[in-house]
Design a protein around this motif. Structure first.
Motif, PDB file in Angstrom:
ATOM      1  N   MET A  55       0.815  -1.215   0.000  1.00 22.56           N
ATOM      2  CA  MET A  55       0.000   0.000   0.000  1.00 22.56           C
ATOM      3  C   MET A  55       0.850   1.267   0.000  1.00 22.56           C
ATOM      4  O   MET A  55       0.360   2.343   0.348  1.00 22.56           O
ATOM      5  CB  MET A  55      -0.955  -0.022   1.195  1.00 22.56           C
ATOM      6  N   CYS A  56       2.118   1.152  -0.398  1.00 23.51           N
ATOM      7  CA  CYS A  56       2.973   2.334  -0.498  1.00 23.51           C
ATOM      8  C   CYS A  56       2.395   3.311  -1.512  1.00 23.51           C
ATOM      9  O   CYS A  56       1.917   2.896  -2.564  1.00 23.51           O
ATOM     10  CB  CYS A  56       4.379   1.937  -0.930  1.00 23.51           C
ATOM     11  N   TRP A  57       2.424   4.570  -1.209  1.00 25.35           N
ATOM     12  CA  TRP A  57       1.973   5.645  -2.078  1.00 25.35           C
ATOM     13  C   TRP A  57       0.465   5.637  -2.341  1.00 25.35           C
ATOM     14  O   TRP A  57      -0.016   6.332  -3.212  1.00 25.35           O
ATOM     15  CB  TRP A  57       2.730   5.661  -3.407  1.00 25.35           C
ATOM     16  N   MET A  58      -0.272   4.850  -1.585  1.00 28.74           N
ATOM     17  CA  MET A  58      -1.726   4.808  -1.757  1.00 28.74           C
ATOM     18  C   MET A  58      -2.368   5.922  -0.943  1.00 28.74           C
ATOM     19  O   MET A  58      -1.892   6.272   0.130  1.00 28.74           O
ATOM     20  CB  MET A  58      -2.293   3.464  -1.311  1.00 28.74           C
ATOM     21  N   ARG A  59      -3.484   6.450  -1.461  1.00 32.83           N
ATOM     22  CA  ARG A  59      -4.179   7.551  -0.790  1.00 32.83           C
ATOM     23  C   ARG A  59      -5.507   7.120  -0.184  1.00 32.83           C
ATOM     24  O   ARG A  59      -6.187   7.930   0.435  1.00 32.83           O
ATOM     25  CB  ARG A  59      -4.412   8.689  -1.784  1.00 32.83           C
ATOM     26  N   PHE A  60      -5.903   5.880  -0.377  1.00 34.92           N
ATOM     27  CA  PHE A  60      -7.187   5.411   0.142  1.00 34.92           C
ATOM     28  C   PHE A  60      -7.097   3.922   0.447  1.00 34.92           C
ATOM     29  O   PHE A  60      -6.252   3.211  -0.092  1.00 34.92           O
ATOM     30  CB  PHE A  60      -8.320   5.698  -0.857  1.00 34.92           C
ATOM     31  N   ALA A  61      -7.967   3.447   1.337  1.00 34.59           N
ATOM     32  CA  ALA A  61      -7.993   2.032   1.721  1.00 34.59           C
ATOM     33  C   ALA A  61      -8.596   1.193   0.592  1.00 34.59           C
ATOM     34  O   ALA A  61      -9.403   1.674  -0.201  1.00 34.59           O
ATOM     35  CB  ALA A  61      -8.790   1.855   2.997  1.00 34.59           C
ATOM     36  N   LEU A  62      -8.185  -0.074   0.556  1.00 40.26           N
ATOM     37  CA  LEU A  62      -8.662  -1.002  -0.468  1.00 40.26           C
ATOM     38  C   LEU A  62      -9.196  -2.283   0.147  1.00 40.26           C
ATOM     39  O   LEU A  62      -8.736  -2.714   1.206  1.00 40.26           O
ATOM     40  CB  LEU A  62      -7.516  -1.402  -1.412  1.00 40.26           C
ATOM     41  N   ASP A  63     -10.143  -2.903  -0.547  1.00 42.00           N
ATOM     42  CA  ASP A  63     -10.483  -4.300  -0.308  1.00 42.00           C
ATOM     43  C   ASP A  63      -9.648  -5.100  -1.294  1.00 42.00           C
ATOM     44  O   ASP A  63      -9.585  -4.763  -2.488  1.00 42.00           O
ATOM     45  CB  ASP A  63     -11.964  -4.573  -0.576  1.00 42.00           C
ATOM     46  N   ILE A  64      -8.994  -6.141  -0.809  1.00 38.77           N
ATOM     47  CA  ILE A  64      -8.142  -6.992  -1.632  1.00 38.77           C
ATOM     48  C   ILE A  64      -8.802  -8.358  -1.735  1.00 38.77           C
ATOM     49  O   ILE A  64      -9.108  -8.983  -0.718  1.00 38.77           O
ATOM     50  CB  ILE A  64      -6.730  -7.137  -1.011  1.00 38.77           C
ATOM     51  N   VAL A  65      -9.028  -8.814  -2.961  1.00 38.86           N
ATOM     52  CA  VAL A  65      -9.682 -10.109  -3.195  1.00 38.86           C
ATOM     53  C   VAL A  65      -8.706 -10.987  -3.969  1.00 38.86           C
ATOM     54  O   VAL A  65      -8.349 -10.674  -5.115  1.00 38.86           O
ATOM     55  CB  VAL A  65     -10.997  -9.931  -3.988  1.00 38.86           C
ATOM     56  N   TYR A  66      -8.255 -12.078  -3.338  1.00 42.39           N
ATOM     57  CA  TYR A  66      -7.310 -13.002  -3.974  1.00 42.39           C
ATOM     58  C   TYR A  66      -8.076 -14.093  -4.719  1.00 42.39           C
ATOM     59  O   TYR A  66      -9.048 -14.646  -4.199  1.00 42.39           O
ATOM     60  CB  TYR A  66      -6.403 -13.646  -2.915  1.00 42.39           C
ATOM     61  N   LEU A  67      -7.615 -14.393  -5.931  1.00 50.52           N
ATOM     62  CA  LEU A  67      -8.274 -15.363  -6.804  1.00 50.52           C
ATOM     63  C   LEU A  67      -7.317 -16.465  -7.227  1.00 50.52           C
ATOM     64  O   LEU A  67      -6.111 -16.229  -7.365  1.00 50.52           O
ATOM     65  CB  LEU A  67      -8.756 -14.658  -8.084  1.00 50.52           C
ATOM     66  N   ASP A  68      -7.869 -17.654  -7.485  1.00 49.95           N
ATOM     67  CA  ASP A  68      -7.054 -18.691  -8.113  1.00 49.95           C
ATOM     68  C   ASP A  68      -7.271 -18.623  -9.628  1.00 49.95           C
ATOM     69  O   ASP A  68      -8.010 -17.754 -10.119  1.00 49.95           O
ATOM     70  CB  ASP A  68      -7.347 -20.083  -7.525  1.00 49.95           C
ATOM     71  N   LYS A  69      -6.650 -19.533 -10.375  1.00 49.70           N
ATOM     72  CA  LYS A  69      -6.730 -19.477 -11.843  1.00 49.70           C
ATOM     73  C   LYS A  69      -8.133 -19.746 -12.376  1.00 49.70           C
ATOM     74  O   LYS A  69      -8.434 -19.438 -13.516  1.00 49.70           O
ATOM     75  CB  LYS A  69      -5.737 -20.461 -12.465  1.00 49.70           C
ATOM     76  N   TRP A  71     -10.762 -18.338 -11.061  1.00 46.13           N
ATOM     77  CA  TRP A  71     -11.514 -17.167 -10.596  1.00 46.13           C
ATOM     78  C   TRP A  71     -12.264 -17.426  -9.293  1.00 46.13           C
ATOM     79  O   TRP A  71     -13.215 -16.731  -8.958  1.00 46.13           O
ATOM     80  CB  TRP A  71     -12.477 -16.659 -11.686  1.00 46.13           C
ATOM     81  N   LYS A  72     -11.837 -18.434  -8.556  1.00 52.96           N
ATOM     82  CA  LYS A  72     -12.433 -18.710  -7.249  1.00 52.96           C
ATOM     83  C   LYS A  72     -11.797 -17.772  -6.219  1.00 52.96           C
ATOM     84  O   LYS A  72     -10.574 -17.608  -6.190  1.00 52.96           O
ATOM     85  CB  LYS A  72     -12.183 -20.165  -6.849  1.00 52.96           C
ATOM     86  N   ALA A 109     -17.381 -13.396  -1.068  1.00 48.97           N
ATOM     87  CA  ALA A 109     -16.958 -14.251   0.043  1.00 48.97           C
ATOM     88  C   ALA A 109     -16.019 -15.330  -0.489  1.00 48.97           C
ATOM     89  O   ALA A 109     -16.147 -15.743  -1.653  1.00 48.97           O
ATOM     90  CB  ALA A 109     -18.164 -14.899   0.717  1.00 48.97           C
ATOM     91  N   PRO A 110     -15.080 -15.788   0.345  1.00 44.33           N
ATOM     92  CA  PRO A 110     -14.205 -16.881  -0.078  1.00 44.33           C
ATOM     93  C   PRO A 110     -15.026 -18.091  -0.524  1.00 44.33           C
ATOM     94  O   PRO A 110     -16.067 -18.407   0.055  1.00 44.33           O
ATOM     95  CB  PRO A 110     -13.386 -17.193   1.177  1.00 44.33           C
ATOM     96  N   GLY A 111     -14.560 -18.731  -1.593  1.00 40.18           N
ATOM     97  CA  GLY A 111     -15.245 -19.901  -2.131  1.00 40.18           C
ATOM     98  C   GLY A 111     -16.136 -19.578  -3.321  1.00 40.18           C
ATOM     99  O   GLY A 111     -16.448 -20.467  -4.117  1.00 40.18           O
TER     100      GLY A 111
END
Length: 127
Positions: A55-69, A71-72, A109-111
């Motif tokens: 989050m270096c140099w970011m000006r606002f908070a984020l939601d981070i969503v991790y995906l597998d190949k 798209w899960k 949601a996860p899954g």
């Protein structure tokens, strides 16, 4: 950067749509959303391949969503703080970065599995 349109079918809500800008080169992924304005509702930045964010140099908070190949959704990190945040998800293929609060608003949601619908018309509401 290109655009990817994603759909989430959720039994509890009507289908949610997300317009994702795609960052595929090293420099596009490195820059991410640094020094940019917050994204509007229903928009995200897709970083792929990617399994961690800073989050270096970011000006606002984020939601981070991790995906597998496939798209899960593997993991969601809500409200990652600007300047201080760091997050990782070993085994992730990609990351969706969106303005804080969007993951909850969309019912992510996860899954769950996102579906690419790249032939979607740009008219009509996303999100």
């Amino acid at each position: 950067m290109g655009k990817t349109y994603l759909q989430l079918q959720n039994d509890a809500k009507p289908a949610a749509f997300l317009q994702a800008e795609t960052a595929r080169t090293f420099w596009q992924r490195f820059r991410g959303l640094m020094l940019r304005s917050p994204l509007p509702p229903g928009h995200a930045l897709l970083l792929a391949p990617c399994a961690s964010v800073h989050m270096c140099w970011m000006r606002f908070a984020l939601d981070i969503v991790y995906l597998d190949k496939d798209w899960k959704i593997l993991k969601i990190v809500p409200g990652l703080r600007p300047w201080l945040g760091l997050s990782a998800c070993p085994g992730a293929w990609g990351v969706l970065e969106m303005t804080a609060g969007e993951a909850e608003r969309l019912g992510l949601a996860p899954g769950q599995i996102l579906h690419s619908i790249n032939n979607r018309q740009e008219s009509g509401r996303i999100g």
